[in-house]
Design a protein around this motif. Sequence first.
Motif, mmCIF file in Angstrom:
data_model
loop_
_atom_site.group_PDB
_atom_site.id
_atom_site.type_symbol
_atom_site.label_atom_id
_atom_site.label_comp_id
_atom_site.label_asym_id
_atom_site.label_seq_id
_atom_site.Cartn_x
_atom_site.Cartn_y
_atom_site.Cartn_z
ATOM 1 N N GLU A 33 -18.966 6.365 -16.522
ATOM 2 C CA GLU A 33 -17.742 6.280 -15.738
ATOM 3 C C GLU A 33 -17.282 4.837 -15.691
ATOM 4 N N MET A 34 -15.979 4.674 -15.590
ATOM 5 C CA MET A 34 -15.410 3.340 -15.535
ATOM 6 C C MET A 34 -15.525 2.792 -14.114
ATOM 7 N N GLU A 35 -15.830 1.517 -14.016
ATOM 8 C CA GLU A 35 -15.790 0.838 -12.729
ATOM 9 C C GLU A 35 -14.393 0.275 -12.538
ATOM 10 N N THR A 36 -14.014 0.126 -11.276
ATOM 11 C CA THR A 36 -12.697 -0.409 -10.991
ATOM 12 C C THR A 36 -12.829 -1.800 -10.397
ATOM 13 N N ILE A 37 -12.113 -2.722 -10.970
ATOM 14 C CA ILE A 37 -12.046 -4.068 -10.422
ATOM 15 C C ILE A 37 -10.571 -4.441 -10.381
ATOM 16 N N LEU A 38 -10.090 -4.728 -9.190
ATOM 17 C CA LEU A 38 -8.695 -5.103 -9.014
ATOM 18 C C LEU A 38 -8.568 -6.614 -9.021
ATOM 19 N N SER A 39 -7.469 -7.109 -9.521
ATOM 20 C CA SER A 39 -7.228 -8.538 -9.378
ATOM 21 C C SER A 39 -6.899 -8.798 -7.911
ATOM 22 N N THR B 193 -7.717 -11.511 1.940
ATOM 23 C CA THR B 193 -7.733 -11.176 0.520
ATOM 24 C C THR B 193 -6.736 -10.057 0.263
ATOM 25 N N LEU B 194 -5.828 -10.324 -0.667
ATOM 26 C CA LEU B 194 -4.797 -9.357 -1.048
ATOM 27 C C LEU B 194 -5.127 -8.823 -2.430
ATOM 28 N N PHE B 195 -5.411 -7.536 -2.507
ATOM 29 C CA PHE B 195 -5.689 -6.904 -3.787
ATOM 30 C C PHE B 195 -4.384 -6.455 -4.435
ATOM 31 N N ARG B 196 -4.342 -6.574 -5.741
ATOM 32 C CA ARG B 196 -3.211 -6.040 -6.485
ATOM 33 C C ARG B 196 -3.514 -4.581 -6.766
ATOM 34 N N LEU B 197 -2.713 -3.712 -6.190
ATOM 35 C CA LEU B 197 -2.944 -2.276 -6.312
ATOM 36 C C LEU B 197 -2.528 -1.777 -7.690
ATOM 37 N N PRO B 198 -3.078 -0.647 -8.109
ATOM 38 C CA PRO B 198 -2.737 -0.097 -9.423
ATOM 39 C C PRO B 198 -1.228 0.118 -9.537
ATOM 40 N N ASP B 199 -0.719 -0.128 -10.708
ATOM 41 C CA ASP B 199 0.698 0.094 -11.016
ATOM 42 C C ASP B 199 1.637 -0.808 -10.223
ATOM 43 N N MET B 200 1.130 -1.859 -9.584
ATOM 44 C CA MET B 200 1.979 -2.774 -8.826
ATOM 45 C C MET B 200 2.586 -3.781 -9.796
ATOM 46 N N CYS C 230 0.830 -1.199 0.000
ATOM 47 C CA CYS C 230 0.000 0.000 0.000
ATOM 48 C C CYS C 230 0.863 1.247 0.000
ATOM 49 N N ALA C 231 1.868 1.239 0.823
ATOM 50 C CA ALA C 231 2.748 2.402 0.910
ATOM 51 C C ALA C 231 3.495 2.605 -0.389
ATOM 52 N N ALA C 232 3.947 1.514 -0.988
ATOM 53 C CA ALA C 232 4.715 1.617 -2.224
ATOM 54 C C ALA C 232 3.834 2.083 -3.371
ATOM 55 N N ALA C 233 2.604 1.566 -3.435
ATOM 56 C CA ALA C 233 1.721 1.926 -4.534
ATOM 57 C C ALA C 233 1.151 3.319 -4.345
ATOM 58 N N GLY C 234 0.873 3.707 -3.110
ATOM 59 C CA GLY C 234 0.377 5.045 -2.818
ATOM 60 C C GLY C 234 -0.947 5.366 -3.472
ATOM 61 N N SER C 235 -1.814 4.385 -3.655
ATOM 62 C CA SER C 235 -3.100 4.624 -4.297
ATOM 63 C C SER C 235 -4.217 4.045 -3.469
ATOM 64 N N TYR D 167 3.822 -7.695 -6.324
ATOM 65 C CA TYR D 167 2.622 -8.436 -5.927
ATOM 66 C C TYR D 167 3.011 -9.816 -5.394
ATOM 67 N N ALA D 168 3.928 -10.493 -6.070
ATOM 68 C CA ALA D 168 4.411 -11.801 -5.607
ATOM 69 C C ALA D 168 5.086 -11.670 -4.244
ATOM 70 N N GLU D 169 5.856 -10.614 -4.050
ATOM 71 C CA GLU D 169 6.512 -10.390 -2.754
ATOM 72 C C GLU D 169 5.479 -10.164 -1.657
ATOM 73 N N ASP D 170 4.447 -9.375 -1.949
ATOM 74 C CA ASP D 170 3.397 -9.122 -0.960
ATOM 75 C C ASP D 170 2.672 -10.416 -0.586
ATOM 76 N N MET D 171 2.407 -11.267 -1.596
ATOM 77 C CA MET D 171 1.758 -12.547 -1.301
ATOM 78 C C MET D 171 2.649 -13.391 -0.386
ATOM 79 N N TRP D 172 3.938 -13.420 -0.671
ATOM 80 C CA TRP D 172 4.873 -14.183 0.148
ATOM 81 C C TRP D 172 4.885 -13.654 1.586
#
Length: 171
Positions: free
Chosen positions: A38-44, A139-146, A17-22, A151-156
């Motif tokens: 408007e676009m909806e947002t769905i994160l993986s 549940t771990l969301f993949r933040l924008p621009d990650m 979260c801190a790294a992505a800042g979004s 993302y793999a490191e965060d999961m680990w």
Amino acid sequence: MKTTLLVMVAAGLVMGCAAAGSKIDHAGPETAGRGETEMETILSSRTLSVTIRCDPGKVYEFVTNPENLPKWAQGLGGSVRKQGPDWMVDTPQGPMKIRFADRNSFGVMDHYVTTPSGDEVHVPMRILANGSGSEVIFTLFRLPDMSDEKYAEDMWLVERDLRALKDLLEK
């Protein structure tokens, strides 16, 4: 009413979260419905879990006590403190505020992390009965621009913290 700590303020998500800042609700557009302007947002996302041979009530009480966080979430350092109505954790990115879901009988341990940049990120976490034990679900969301690597490191990191929680509560 006592605030609830969603124990899985796992280091990986906080760091991500801190790294992505979004904000999660302001991620890049991935889908749009018909007729929408408007676009909806769905994160993986990835849902991670651990089975713990411990009563769900005991797991819930342990996880929702903010003072227990340093015992199993290694990446957050050793500092958790109450500052007014808020809980603060000291991270390598700076202090972060954590706001928890109200205590409940449904096993919901969600929390919200406010990054040093002021963005608030929702972190879903649950505990379910699993026979005489528990299933902790994060549940771990993949933040924008990650990046894939981040993302793999965060999961680990989240998986490491879930294993630490299991080891601690099964002693």
